[in-house]
Design an enzyme around this catalytic site. Structure first.
Site, PDB file in Angstrom:
ATOM      1  N   TYR A   1      42.496  36.348  35.226  1.00 59.56           N
ATOM      2  CA  TYR A   1      41.662  37.503  34.332  1.00 59.56           C
ATOM      3  C   TYR A   1      40.774  37.193  32.903  1.00 59.56           C
ATOM      4  CZ  TYR A   1      45.712  39.559  37.142  1.00 59.56           C
ATOM      5  OH  TYR A   1      45.971  40.022  38.281  1.00 59.56           O
TER       6      TYR A   1
ATOM      7  N   PRO B   1      56.594  40.067  32.178  1.00 53.71           N
ATOM      8  CA  PRO B   1      55.252  40.899  32.608  1.00 53.71           C
ATOM      9  C   PRO B   1      55.498  40.783  33.903  1.00 53.71           C
ATOM     10  CG  PRO B   1      54.494  39.366  32.373  1.00 53.71           C
ATOM     11  CD  PRO B   1      56.171  38.868  31.791  1.00 53.71           C
TER      12      PRO B   1
ATOM     13  N   GLN C   1      52.173  44.010  26.513  1.00 58.81           N
ATOM     14  CA  GLN C   1      51.320  43.174  27.752  1.00 58.81           C
ATOM     15  C   GLN C   1      49.517  43.664  27.452  1.00 58.81           C
ATOM     16  OE1 GLN C   1      50.341  41.032  31.370  1.00 58.81           O
ATOM     17  NE2 GLN C   1      51.321  39.589  30.088  1.00 58.81           N
TER      18      GLN C   1
END
Length: 354
Positions: A179, A23, A98
């Site tokens: 995150y 990603p 994702q």
């Protein structure tokens, strides 16, 4: 003996090789976080990857951390992503979405003044975020209450449903890089009490609830973790203990693969997370970060991992598997265009054969 070019069964997918595209946030969406034709071209150019993992995509509205990153929470975004999935599939590729919540890495200037949220009121320090008003310091997040967390779980569940509507082959849960889900996992950012703080079991609770909910919406679910990564001011007092415990627990959910960043981008936390993950997790293990073709091939041949995901090499080499196969030189990515707008440094890197 398997190697980089061996096929790999992943759920219902038959992957032609074990060279995955990691990603990569590129900030190329149109207005409203909607993917467009430019993104479809970019991903379809890289369809020879064994599997493409899309860039981090907002599961829920109002949690932007990168300004022009994509979302998957409304019909326009679903239809925009369909341009990409159709282009990739027409080129013979496979792609998962994702899905992600930026957590404390979000900023009010990117979200209509909304304060970011996290497990504890601890701001990211030592870095700044790109906003329409230039780079700004991160702000202190609001601590989420236990009563709000089912809404987060539902947001991920709906995002997975939307991903399937958009034509993706599955989803990857973003549990890495500081995150929201990662910030609950690690004790440097999660200092709350109660059912979602303290012990490893409690800190992992939100992630496990998300995995359980998402697994009901998709035939293929992966998870990305980064126990060592200090990016976004992340730390954990025992990252090896964290991955050792969590890898065992992940066998209880229908996880198609575990995508593990093997090191710290900033080099501050050291350790081996791949070995305990391989020893305990019974599914497909994918490694990422800093691999070249020779090392990746050796890791697969030894059985240490089942596949390797490549980031920057795929930015500059859309036909990376062909270059590896031919032992050809690789183009070098231009970091000044990683997060810029338009086609330059995005869809204009040359292929091996022109």
């Amino acid at each position: 003996m398997a190697d980089l070019f061996s096929p790999l069964r992943l759920g219902e997918l038959e992957l032609p090789n074990r060279i995955w595209m990691a990603p990569l946030t590129r900030c190329r969406t149109e207005i409203g976080h909607v993917p467009g034709d430019l993104m479809a071209e970019y991903y379809s150019q890289r369809a020879s990857a064994g599997l493409i993992v899309s860039e981090a995509t907002m599961a829920m509205e109002g949690h932007s951390a990168f300004w022009h990153e994509p979302g998957i929470y409304n019909d326009a975004q679903i239809e925009g992503w369909r341009l990409t999935t159709e282009a990739v599939h027409q080129a013979g590729g496979r792609i998962v979405l994702q899905i992600w919540h930026g957590g404390r890495a979000c900023h009010p200037l990117l979200n209509g003044g909304r304060q970011p949220v996290g497990p504890s009121p601890l701001a990211i320090t030592g870095d700044e975020v790109r906003t329409p008003e230039g780079k700004k310091p991160y702000v202190t997040p609001r601590e989420l209450s236990d009563q709000e967390l089912p809404l987060i779980v539902e947001g991920f569940r709906l995002a997975a449903r939307h991903a399937l509507r958009a034509g993706f082959d599955g989803v990857e849960i973003h549990g890495a890089n500081g995150y929201l889900l990662d910030s609950f996992l690690r004790d440097g950012s999660n200092q709350r009490q109660g059912h979602y703080g303290g012990s490893l079991e409690n800190r992992s609770r939100l992630l496990m609830e998300v995995l359980e909910a998402v697994s009901q919406e998709t035939p293929l679910m992966g998870l990305r973790l980064s126990p060592l990564n200090s990016y976004n001011a992340m730390r954990d007092s025992d990252p090896i203990g964290l991955i050792s415990w969590l890898a065992e627990q992940l066998n209880a959910v229908p996880l198609a693969y575990l995508h593990l960043m093997r090191a710290d981008l900033l080099g501050q936390q050291l350790g081996d997370v791949l070995t305990p993950a391989r020893e305990r997790f019974k599914g497909v293990l994918v490694a990422n970060l800093g691999y070249g073709a020779k090392e990746a091939n050796a890791a697969i041949q030894s059985g240490a991992v089942d596949a390797v995901a490549f980031g920057r090499p795929f930015i500059a080499n859309p036909d990376l598997p062909a270059r590896f196969q031919a032992n050809a030189p690789l183009s070098t990515a231009d970091p000044t265009t990683f997060y810029s707008a338009g086609p330059t440094g995005y869809i204009d890197y040359p292929r091996l054969n022109g």
